[in-house]
Design a protein around this motif. Structure first.
Motif, mmCIF file in Angstrom:
data_model
loop_
_atom_site.group_PDB
_atom_site.id
_atom_site.type_symbol
_atom_site.label_atom_id
_atom_site.label_comp_id
_atom_site.label_asym_id
_atom_site.label_seq_id
_atom_site.Cartn_x
_atom_site.Cartn_y
_atom_site.Cartn_z
ATOM 1 N N ARG A 1 0.824 -1.215 0.000
ATOM 2 C CA ARG A 1 0.000 0.000 0.000
ATOM 3 C C ARG A 1 0.859 1.266 0.000
ATOM 4 O O ARG A 1 0.469 2.279 -0.561
ATOM 5 C CB ARG A 1 -0.923 0.023 1.224
ATOM 6 N N LYS A 2 2.013 1.223 0.637
ATOM 7 C CA LYS A 2 2.858 2.409 0.774
ATOM 8 C C LYS A 2 4.051 2.384 -0.187
ATOM 9 O O LYS A 2 5.029 3.104 0.030
ATOM 10 C CB LYS A 2 3.352 2.521 2.222
ATOM 11 N N ARG A 3 3.966 1.573 -1.233
ATOM 12 C CA ARG A 3 5.105 1.440 -2.150
ATOM 13 C C ARG A 3 5.532 2.770 -2.759
ATOM 14 O O ARG A 3 6.702 2.972 -3.038
ATOM 15 C CB ARG A 3 4.825 0.399 -3.223
ATOM 16 N N SER A 4 4.594 3.693 -2.923
ATOM 17 C CA SER A 4 4.964 4.995 -3.487
ATOM 18 C C SER A 4 5.786 5.823 -2.496
ATOM 19 O O SER A 4 6.455 6.782 -2.890
ATOM 20 C CB SER A 4 3.712 5.770 -3.917
ATOM 21 N N ASP A 5 5.768 5.439 -1.213
ATOM 22 C CA ASP A 5 6.553 6.158 -0.204
ATOM 23 C C ASP A 5 8.032 5.763 -0.224
ATOM 24 O O ASP A 5 8.872 6.503 0.284
ATOM 25 C CB ASP A 5 6.017 5.894 1.209
ATOM 26 N N PHE A 6 8.337 4.593 -0.802
ATOM 27 C CA PHE A 6 9.735 4.148 -0.829
ATOM 28 C C PHE A 6 10.532 5.025 -1.789
ATOM 29 O O PHE A 6 10.112 5.284 -2.912
ATOM 30 C CB PHE A 6 9.842 2.681 -1.242
ATOM 31 N N GLN A 7 11.687 5.469 -1.319
ATOM 32 C CA GLN A 7 12.533 6.338 -2.128
ATOM 33 C C GLN A 7 13.647 5.516 -2.752
ATOM 34 O O GLN A 7 14.449 4.891 -2.037
ATOM 35 C CB GLN A 7 13.127 7.452 -1.266
ATOM 36 N N ASP A 8 13.679 5.500 -4.084
ATOM 37 C CA ASP A 8 14.752 4.793 -4.786
ATOM 38 C C ASP A 8 16.105 5.309 -4.317
ATOM 39 O O ASP A 8 16.255 6.492 -4.011
ATOM 40 C CB ASP A 8 14.627 5.000 -6.303
ATOM 41 N N GLY A 9 17.044 4.409 -4.231
ATOM 42 C CA GLY A 9 18.385 4.782 -3.792
ATOM 43 C C GLY A 9 18.590 4.628 -2.304
ATOM 44 O O GLY A 9 19.700 4.783 -1.806
ATOM 45 N N THR A 10 17.512 4.339 -1.567
ATOM 46 C CA THR A 10 17.644 4.094 -0.128
ATOM 47 C C THR A 10 17.559 2.588 0.112
ATOM 48 O O THR A 10 17.240 1.816 -0.792
ATOM 49 C CB THR A 10 16.545 4.825 0.673
ATOM 50 N N SER A 11 17.821 2.179 1.317
ATOM 51 C CA SER A 11 17.835 0.754 1.655
ATOM 52 C C SER A 11 16.416 0.209 1.784
ATOM 53 O O SER A 11 15.668 0.588 2.689
ATOM 54 C CB SER A 11 18.587 0.545 2.978
ATOM 55 N N PHE A 12 16.076 -0.703 0.882
ATOM 56 C CA PHE A 12 14.754 -1.323 0.949
ATOM 57 C C PHE A 12 14.624 -2.144 2.222
ATOM 58 O O PHE A 12 13.566 -2.171 2.851
ATOM 59 C CB PHE A 12 14.493 -2.204 -0.285
ATOM 60 N N TRP A 13 15.704 -2.826 2.611
ATOM 61 C CA TRP A 13 15.684 -3.618 3.844
ATOM 62 C C TRP A 13 15.375 -2.726 5.047
ATOM 63 O O TRP A 13 14.518 -3.052 5.861
ATOM 64 C CB TRP A 13 17.000 -4.355 4.054
ATOM 65 N N ALA A 14 16.044 -1.598 5.174
ATOM 66 C CA ALA A 14 15.823 -0.706 6.319
ATOM 67 C C ALA A 14 14.385 -0.195 6.327
ATOM 68 O O ALA A 14 13.737 -0.158 7.382
ATOM 69 C CB ALA A 14 16.807 0.464 6.280
ATOM 70 N N TRP A 15 13.875 0.173 5.169
ATOM 71 C CA TRP A 15 12.507 0.674 5.080
ATOM 72 C C TRP A 15 11.509 -0.427 5.437
ATOM 73 O O TRP A 15 10.610 -0.216 6.245
ATOM 74 C CB TRP A 15 12.248 1.210 3.670
ATOM 75 N N SER A 16 11.697 -1.610 4.874
ATOM 76 C CA SER A 16 10.756 -2.707 5.141
ATOM 77 C C SER A 16 10.858 -3.167 6.599
ATOM 78 O O SER A 16 9.845 -3.529 7.210
ATOM 79 C CB SER A 16 10.980 -3.868 4.182
ATOM 80 N N GLN A 17 12.035 -3.134 7.167
ATOM 81 C CA GLN A 17 12.195 -3.519 8.578
ATOM 82 C C GLN A 17 11.483 -2.515 9.481
ATOM 83 O O GLN A 17 10.866 -2.899 10.476
ATOM 84 C CB GLN A 17 13.671 -3.607 8.942
ATOM 85 N N ARG A 18 11.549 -1.266 9.140
ATOM 86 C CA ARG A 18 10.860 -0.224 9.929
ATOM 87 C C ARG A 18 9.346 -0.449 9.877
ATOM 88 O O ARG A 18 8.665 -0.360 10.897
ATOM 89 C CB ARG A 18 11.228 1.157 9.375
ATOM 90 N N VAL A 19 8.833 -0.756 8.697
ATOM 91 C CA VAL A 19 7.405 -1.058 8.569
ATOM 92 C C VAL A 19 7.074 -2.292 9.405
ATOM 93 O O VAL A 19 6.073 -2.319 10.127
ATOM 94 C CB VAL A 19 7.015 -1.268 7.085
ATOM 95 N N ALA A 20 7.925 -3.315 9.337
ATOM 96 C CA ALA A 20 7.703 -4.540 10.115
ATOM 97 C C ALA A 20 7.711 -4.235 11.612
ATOM 98 O O ALA A 20 6.908 -4.790 12.376
ATOM 99 C CB ALA A 20 8.762 -5.584 9.776
ATOM 100 N N PHE A 21 8.601 -3.353 12.033
ATOM 101 C CA PHE A 21 8.656 -2.986 13.451
ATOM 102 C C PHE A 21 7.330 -2.374 13.892
ATOM 103 O O PHE A 21 6.796 -2.716 14.943
ATOM 104 C CB PHE A 21 9.815 -2.017 13.717
ATOM 105 N N PHE A 22 6.782 -1.468 13.091
ATOM 106 C CA PHE A 22 5.510 -0.852 13.453
ATOM 107 C C PHE A 22 4.375 -1.869 13.436
ATOM 108 O O PHE A 22 3.467 -1.812 14.267
ATOM 109 C CB PHE A 22 5.204 0.352 12.557
ATOM 110 N N GLN A 23 4.419 -2.821 12.519
ATOM 111 C CA GLN A 23 3.405 -3.876 12.497
ATOM 112 C C GLN A 23 3.556 -4.767 13.733
ATOM 113 O O GLN A 23 2.568 -5.203 14.314
ATOM 114 C CB GLN A 23 3.506 -4.705 11.219
ATOM 115 N N LEU A 24 4.792 -5.006 14.142
ATOM 116 C CA LEU A 24 5.058 -5.783 15.354
ATOM 117 C C LEU A 24 4.479 -5.064 16.574
ATOM 118 O O LEU A 24 3.832 -5.691 17.423
ATOM 119 C CB LEU A 24 6.568 -5.989 15.516
#
Length: 178
Positions: free
Chosen positions: A51-74
């Motif tokens: 749902r938030k794929r448009s928020d991801f900024q190319d050139g940044t770490s996808f792992w860090a971004w996805s882990q942050r989302v996972a943390f909030f879901q946790l």
């Protein structure tokens, strides 16, 4: 031309999501200690990522971004489940979440083995309490009855068991060959 470019970025996003699945699952499992709960949180995380794929900024770490989302879901999962007291306390989860990114490989087995090893190292009574409460989802009252003790005594024993698990995991995570 715009459609082809959008298809290309979508396919790249799908590849990025696929590339972090095992790491996210390991991270979540290390945080909740239950494979089924980790799967549920991962599914929720994937929905939010999509749902938030448009928020991801190319050139940044996808792992860090996805882990942050996972943390909030946790944290959302923990909040929903907090009334049941079926999960580790906040201090343990924050510690495990903070430690997990540095210690996880692309495979989940090393962390799972460390957790199982730490569980096995607990005194028998504590291990049975942890398994009964967190894996079999028995209430403190039921455990107190089963162990012929009081609810506060069970709560204190679980606190001590969580503390022992925390120390054990810290030790194993700081040892490269564990």
């Amino acid at each position: 031309m715009f459609v082809a470019e959008e298809d290309s970025s979508l396919s790249r996003f799908e590849q990025d999501i696929r590339s972090v699945q095992s790491r996210l699952k390991s991270y979540l499992f290390a945080s909740v200690g239950n494979r089924s709960d980790a799967d549920d949180i991962l599914q929720e995380t994937n929905l939010v990522l999509w749902r938030k794929r448009s928020d991801f900024q190319d050139g940044t770490s996808f792992w860090a971004w996805s882990q942050r989302v996972a943390f909030f879901q946790l944290m959302a999962f923990r909040k929903r489940r907090s009334q049941n007291r079926l999960i580790l306390d906040d201090d343990v989860v924050h510690l495990m979440a903070a430690e997990a990114p540095d210690t996880l490989s692309h495979e989940k087995e090393p962390q799972e083995k460390r957790l199982r090893s730490c569980l096995a190292a607990l005194p028998e009574r504590q291990r049975h309490l942890v398994e009964g409460h967190y894996f079999e989802r028995k209430s403190l009252k039921t455990l107190a009855k089963n162990f012929a003790t009081t609810v506060p005594a069970v709560g204190q024993a679980l606190y001590r068991a969580r503390h022992s698990l925390q120390l054990c995991l810290q030790k194993k995570n700081s040892t490269p060959s564990s």
